[in-house]
Design an enzyme around this catalytic site. Structure first.
Site, PDB file in Angstrom:
ATOM      1  N   HIS A   1      40.863  18.523  11.036  1.00  0.00           N
ATOM      2  CA  HIS A   1      40.253  17.389  10.314  1.00  0.00           C
ATOM      3  C   HIS A   1      40.724  17.335   8.864  1.00  0.00           C
ATOM      4  CE1 HIS A   1      36.467  17.666  13.105  1.00  0.00           C
ATOM      5  NE2 HIS A   1      37.290  16.733  13.554  1.00  0.00           N
TER       6      HIS A   1
ATOM      7  N   ARG B   1      49.495  10.687  13.567  1.00  0.00           N
ATOM      8  CA  ARG B   1      48.542  11.780  13.439  1.00  0.00           C
ATOM      9  C   ARG B   1      49.036  12.918  14.314  1.00  0.00           C
ATOM     10  NH1 ARG B   1      42.717  13.021  15.975  1.00  0.00           N
ATOM     11  NH2 ARG B   1      42.402  14.873  14.734  1.00  0.00           N
TER      12      ARG B   1
ATOM     13  N   ARG C   1      31.256  21.353  21.990  1.00  0.00           N
ATOM     14  CA  ARG C   1      31.835  22.678  21.722  1.00  0.00           C
ATOM     15  C   ARG C   1      30.761  23.625  21.169  1.00  0.00           C
ATOM     16  NH1 ARG C   1      36.279  19.967  18.441  1.00  0.00           N
ATOM     17  NH2 ARG C   1      37.730  19.200  20.014  1.00  0.00           N
TER      18      ARG C   1
ATOM     19  N   GLU D   1      40.569   8.015   8.666  1.00  0.00           N
ATOM     20  CA  GLU D   1      41.770   8.829   8.868  1.00  0.00           C
ATOM     21  C   GLU D   1      43.014   7.958   9.022  1.00  0.00           C
ATOM     22  OE1 GLU D   1      39.267  11.047  11.657  1.00  0.00           O
ATOM     23  OE2 GLU D   1      40.500  12.781  11.181  1.00  0.00           O
TER      24      GLU D   1
ATOM     25  N   ASN E   1      48.074   7.130  16.814  1.00  0.00           N
ATOM     26  CA  ASN E   1      47.381   8.357  17.180  1.00  0.00           C
ATOM     27  C   ASN E   1      47.489   8.480  18.700  1.00  0.00           C
ATOM     28  OD1 ASN E   1      45.618  10.438  17.653  1.00  0.00           O
ATOM     29  ND2 ASN E   1      43.987   9.639  16.335  1.00  0.00           N
TER      30      ASN E   1
END
Ligand code: ADP
Length: 402
Positions: free
Chosen positions: A181, A92, A242, A387, A7
């Site tokens: 996601h 990823r 956010r 993940e 990643n």
């Protein structure tokens, strides 16, 4: 199969090595941080419990990949006798535009899509590509597989992905909801179906991925029908830093009255908003905000209330979008660990059929679990996401079928 998962971010490189044939065992994992800036450091550990943590000299992703792979065969910390044991590398990747809808072997054509996707994910795709090219240089001949965050959401119908904007912005400029996601939503929804026992094809599931970034997805028959993040990860529920959903006119208004450039506005919405902005204590970590609220900080209590309320509204919306529900899933940092958040999200929803077993909700565990009462109309589950493992599984599947 031995699979390496990479990643690659803007200044970090996360890696995990799996032995898929030995019960998907993690042989080693590590994280190199602050690449290209002062104070570059690396953490590494292997399955034998040997750990390394220190400053390292790494100037870019290529050097980071080289260092990571050197560790995998190191005489002290290594877990492989040779890098030739690695059968494939799973990456990823954030944005696959409308062109990539499943995990895929990386070819020159795929790299072109990644470059195009950089238009929409400028902070991620270029680094993901650098990660791939670094692996091609350091591990020549080992196949690379791309696993895209947007791919799982490629099944959304137009009514979910189109915005109420001039249609040409979609056809010419690719402005639409993509969602993110996806690897996590897909992974936890598959485990939820396994625990439930009914086939995924018959189930309606809402998955709430609540980490630093947060998104909610409506899934029917194993396929994403709608998701809260949009063209970028800024839309949807309130997140650590956010803003999530807001009146788009606010953006124009604030730019005008505060004389902000697009870049400054982007920074305000992505980095200074969310629970960080609302809580006023200078932290985006829900643990800090819960602690302050418990000590009587009213602004923090209010921030948590807003955070939970926005999630509740999405659950209601997706219950309607799916025409009913079978399972509600909580996952990621806050979703897995904060029983207070889960209770707050579900408070007042008994009448709609969500019955939380408060004792089960309070149990701390890293195992997937059901936290609803037996008479709850919908099953409520906590399912730890993984993940990295999901990327390793997809990589193995792609390599076996090609
Ligand atoms: P990311 O989104 O970066 O992958 P995670 O999914 O690990 O990260 O989520 C990290 C966030 O989860 C933290 O910033 C924090 O807000 C939240 N979190 C983690 N543990 C807890 C906890 N015990 N209670 C409340 N929130 C938690």
């Amino acid at each position: 199969m031995i699979i390496l998962v990479i990643n690659a971010g803007s200044s970090s490189l996360k890696f995990t090595l799996y032995d898929m044939d030995d019960n998907k065992k993690v042989l080693a994992n590590g994280l190199i941080e602050r690449i290209g800036i002062e104070g570059t450091s690396m953490k590494y550990s292997n399955f034998k419990g040997e750990k390394f943590q220190d400053k390292v000299d790494v100037k870019n992703a290529r050097e980071g990949t080289k260092l990571a792979t050197d560790f995998l065969v190191d005489s002290k910390y290594g877990v492989l006798s040779s890098l030739e044991a690695i059968n494939g590398i799973g990456h990823r990747i954030v944005h696959g535009m409308e062109k990539i809808s499943e995990p895929i072997r990386v070819t020159e054509k795929v790299k072109e899509v990644l470059k195009e996707g950089a238009l929409l994910a400028p902070l991620h795709n270029p680094h993901n590509l650098v990660g791939i090219e670094a692996c091609e240089a350091v591990l020549p001949g080992v196949p690379n597989v791309g696993v895209f965050d947007t791919a799982f959401h490629s099944t959304m119908p137009p009514r979910a992905y189109l915005y109420g904007l001039p249609y040409s912005l979609y056809t010419e400029d690719h402005i639409r909801r993509y969602g993110f996601h996806g690897t996590s939503h897909h992974y936890v929804s598959k485990i939820a179906a396994q625990i439930d026992g009914r086939p995924a094809s018959s189930l309606r599931i809402i998955t709430c991925h609540l980490g630093n970034g947060a998104s909610i997805t409506a899934i029917k028959g194993g396929k994403s029908q709608d998701t809260s993040m949009g063209l970028t990860p800024l839309e949807g529920v309130i997140m650590g830093t956010r803003s999530g959903d807001l009146d788009p006119a606010i953006v124009i208004h604030v730019m005008e009255i505060k004389n902000k450039t697009p870049k400054e506005m982007d920074n305000l919405l992505n980095k200074q908003s969310g629970v960080l902005g609302l809580s006023g204590i200078g932290s985006s970590d829900l643990r800090d905000i819960e602690e302050a609220a418990n000590k009587g900080n009213q602004q923090c209590a209010q921030a948590l209330d807003i955070y939970a309320y926005r999630i509740k509204k999405y659950i209601g919306a997706y219950l309607a979008a799916l025409g009913g529900l079978d399972i509600l899933v909580f996952t990621a940092g806050a979703g897995e660990n904060s029983s207070t958040l889960r209770a707050s999200v579900l408070s007042g929803l008994d009448g709609l059929g969500f019955k939380l077993d408060t004792e089960k909700n309070d149990v701390r565990s890293s195992e997937p679990r059901v936290i609803s009462t037996p008479d709850s109309l919908y099953k409520i589950m906590v399912i730890p996401t993984n993940e990295e493992l999901a990327i390793a599984e997809s990589t193995e599947q792609v390599l076996k079928s090609s």
